[in-house]
Design a protein around this motif. Structure first.
Motif, PDB file in Angstrom:
ATOM      1  N   LEU A 241       0.841  -1.188   0.000  1.00 15.22           N
ATOM      2  CA  LEU A 241       0.000   0.000   0.000  1.00 15.22           C
ATOM      3  C   LEU A 241       0.878   1.241   0.000  1.00 15.22           C
ATOM      4  O   LEU A 241       2.085   1.171   0.239  1.00 15.22           O
ATOM      5  CB  LEU A 241      -0.949   0.049   1.204  1.00 15.22           C
ATOM      6  CG  LEU A 241      -0.343   0.251   2.600  1.00 15.22           C
ATOM      7  CD1 LEU A 241      -1.339   0.928   3.533  1.00 15.22           C
ATOM      8  CD2 LEU A 241       0.084  -1.082   3.193  1.00 15.22           C
ATOM      9  N   GLY A 242       0.253   2.376  -0.255  1.00 13.36           N
ATOM     10  CA  GLY A 242       0.936   3.660  -0.178  1.00 13.36           C
ATOM     11  C   GLY A 242       0.156   4.614   0.693  1.00 13.36           C
ATOM     12  O   GLY A 242      -1.079   4.544   0.770  1.00 13.36           O
ATOM     13  N   ILE A 243       0.868   5.503   1.352  1.00 18.79           N
ATOM     14  CA  ILE A 243       0.272   6.509   2.237  1.00 18.79           C
ATOM     15  C   ILE A 243       0.742   7.878   1.794  1.00 18.79           C
ATOM     16  O   ILE A 243       1.945   8.101   1.598  1.00 18.79           O
ATOM     17  CB  ILE A 243       0.681   6.272   3.709  1.00 18.79           C
ATOM     18  CG1 ILE A 243       0.185   4.912   4.210  1.00 18.79           C
ATOM     19  CG2 ILE A 243       0.185   7.411   4.605  1.00 18.79           C
ATOM     20  CD1 ILE A 243      -1.314   4.797   4.311  1.00 18.79           C
ATOM     21  N   ALA A 244      -0.201   8.829   1.645  1.00 18.78           N
ATOM     22  CA  ALA A 244       0.142  10.196   1.250  1.00 18.78           C
ATOM     23  C   ALA A 244      -0.336  11.183   2.295  1.00 18.78           C
ATOM     24  O   ALA A 244      -1.481  11.105   2.765  1.00 18.78           O
ATOM     25  CB  ALA A 244      -0.488  10.533  -0.095  1.00 18.78           C
ATOM     26  N   HIS A 245       0.540  12.103   2.665  1.00 22.81           N
ATOM     27  CA  HIS A 245       0.182  13.184   3.575  1.00 22.81           C
ATOM     28  C   HIS A 245       0.117  14.502   2.812  1.00 22.81           C
ATOM     29  O   HIS A 245       0.562  14.596   1.662  1.00 22.81           O
ATOM     30  CB  HIS A 245       1.222  13.302   4.698  1.00 22.81           C
ATOM     31  CG  HIS A 245       1.371  12.056   5.503  1.00 22.81           C
ATOM     32  ND1 HIS A 245       0.299  11.400   6.051  1.00 22.81           N
ATOM     33  CD2 HIS A 245       2.473  11.328   5.838  1.00 22.81           C
ATOM     34  CE1 HIS A 245       0.729  10.318   6.703  1.00 22.81           C
ATOM     35  NE2 HIS A 245       2.044  10.258   6.573  1.00 22.81           N
ATOM     36  N   ASP A 246      -0.425  15.523   3.467  1.00 25.58           N
ATOM     37  CA  ASP A 246      -0.351  16.872   2.922  1.00 25.58           C
ATOM     38  C   ASP A 246       0.768  17.616   3.636  1.00 25.58           C
ATOM     39  O   ASP A 246       1.525  17.027   4.415  1.00 25.58           O
ATOM     40  CB  ASP A 246      -1.692  17.593   3.060  1.00 25.58           C
ATOM     41  CG  ASP A 246      -2.135  17.736   4.509  1.00 25.58           C
ATOM     42  OD1 ASP A 246      -1.667  16.945   5.356  1.00 25.58           O
ATOM     43  OD2 ASP A 246      -2.943  18.627   4.801  1.00 25.58           O
ATOM     44  N   GLY A 247       0.883  18.922   3.382  1.00 23.07           N
ATOM     45  CA  GLY A 247       2.022  19.683   3.869  1.00 23.07           C
ATOM     46  C   GLY A 247       2.236  19.670   5.360  1.00 23.07           C
ATOM     47  O   GLY A 247       3.374  19.666   5.833  1.00 23.07           O
TER      48      GLY A 247
END
Length: 452
Positions: A241-247
């Protein structure tokens, strides 16, 4: 002067809308208002101040620290850390307030200021209003009551903050992540050090992208608002899986092993079932906003989990959770609040909990997320319009009524002004994607003509 505070603090173009003078003045005003409100209870106050890696955060941090210290507040400067880390440390260190400098998912020229009260909670609306009022009074000439000598605040760096926060994150996981290969996209933002450290300590094998902030590249083609790089990396590296955050890492979106997006509604659904299984989902209820996909509500009803709905904004989700003692809530955008372990949306915590569910069940994220079927939903942002007239325009009201008649019981329409940007969001949900696009396009045109 228009209202400075939006739905998520004060935000604008750094050094144009959000100046050093404004940052300093608001910080002094916040210190005075919180002292008047009895928050400091007669003792010398302490503040935790953090920021994301935007270049403008350097001078804005200096202004905030100067303002607080000049008002007699001692400052613990924690440096570049996520917003939820500043909130957590405000509570864990017994500080009287916290300040985070970030514009979250906005582009680099923007920046913002968020204040946290004792315990790491966002300020109530009435306190924000009072801060604005006091700032305006002194901006027009009323002098501040300034301490001198030993009364001024002292400033020191608190370098232990990162390790303390990561230890907290790993310590609340229900199980380890051993055996999982995960791609992390840090948006060149505030979690570029924190998130990889936390996932590694929890046992995951990592591939990291977007984790080299230079002050100018935050959210630039990466992170939770630009998932293409993450999708490609997950497939390329054969990750689970992949995890993306914001700034500022207060939100989390995910990608399954095929490269398909898993949005905030699906994440909420997966976590709700996991928390109920371990008796952590109080009142068997999850809180979400009017923007949540109808498929989410239908899935929760089918699984016997109650759904509490709020207006758009994680602060309203949090208010509902605190008022009724609920444990889980969030937004489709990826703001997820797990109230037993965080006082605000925490993207790293959310990603860790999601990965823990994959590791614990042995099921793919794609399989887990299939608990809900996303109905076609189209969101159109209409910029450069008078968003204050959304609820008063007769022309717009007539267009919405016509659209709702066309959609009937199989869809819905939602128009709302952005709380942080000069635009109106048009959301249309329908059983058929082409119908949703058609209705959304027509409504967007009406918004332009009626409010432009």
């Amino acid at each position: 002067m228009g209202r400075l505070f939006g739905t998520d603090g004060v935000r604008g173009v750094a050094n144009a809308d959000l100046t050093a003078e404004l940052a300093l003045g608001l910080s002094v005003a916040a210190a005075h208002v919180l002292a008047e409100a009895g928050t400091f209870a007669g003792h010398r106050a302490t503040a935790v101040v953090g920021r994301d890696p935007r270049a403008s955060g350097e001078f804005l941090e200096a202004a905030v620290v100067a303002g607080l210290a000049s008002a007699g507040v001692d400052v613990l400067r924690v440096g570049v850390l996520p917003t939820p880390a500043v909130a957590h440390l405000t509570g864990a260190l017994g500080a009287d307030l916290g300040v985070m400098l970030s514009a979250s998912h906005n582009a680099m020229p923007d920046n913002g200021i968020k204040f946290f009260a004792r315990g790491g909670h966002k300020l109530a609306d009435e306190l924000e209003d009072r801060i604005e009022s006091v700032y305006a009074e002194h901006r027009t000439g009323a002098p501040w009551d300034r301490p001198t000598g030993a009364g001024v605040g002292r400033v020191r760096d608190y370098d232990e903050g990162l390790d303390q926060y990561v230890a907290h994150l790993v310590g609340v996981l229900p199980n380890r992540l051993d055996g999982l290969k995960i791609v992390l996209d840090e948006a060149h933002g505030a979690a570029s050090r924190v998130s990889p450290e936390a996932f590694a300590r929890a046992g995951a094998e990592l591939v990291t992208i977007g984790a080299v902030p230079d002050g100018l590249n935050i959210n630039d083609g990466c992170g939770s608002t630009h998932l293409d790089l993450l999708k490609a990396a997950v497939v390329e590296h054969g990750a689970d899986l992949g995890i993306a955050h914001d700034g500022d890492a207060d939100r989390c979106l995910a990608v399954d092993h095929t490269g398909a997006e898993v949005d905030g509604d699906q994440i909420l659904a997966v976590l709700a079932l996991a928390m109920r299984e371990r008796d952590a989902l109080r009142s068997d209820t999850v809180v979400a906003t009017v923007m949540s996909n109808l498929g989410f509500r239908l899935a929760m009803e089918r699984e016997g989990i109650r759904f509490a709905q709020t207006g758009v904004g994680d602060r309203y989700v949090l208010e509902e959770m605190k008022q009724h003692g609920y444990a889980l809530g969030g937004e489709q955008s990826g703001h997820v609040i797990i109230l037993d372990h965080a006082t605000t949306g925490d993207g790293t915590l959310t990603g860790l909990m999601l990965a823990a569910r994959v590791a614990q069940t042995g099921r793919t994220l794609r399989d887990l997320a299939s608990v809900m079927e996303r109905l076609p939903q189209v969101l159109v942002n209409v910029p450069d319009v008078d968003k204050s007239r959304v609820t008063t325009s007769a022309e717009l009201a007539a267009a919405v009524s016509e659209a709702e008649r066309e959609l009937g019981s199989t869809g819905r329409v939602l128009l709302r002004p952005s709380g942080t940007e000069p635009l109106v969001r048009v959301m249309v949900e329908a059983a058929d994607i082409e119908q949703a696009r058609s209705v959304a396009g027509r409504l967007a045109d009406v918004v332009k003509s009626a409010l432009g």
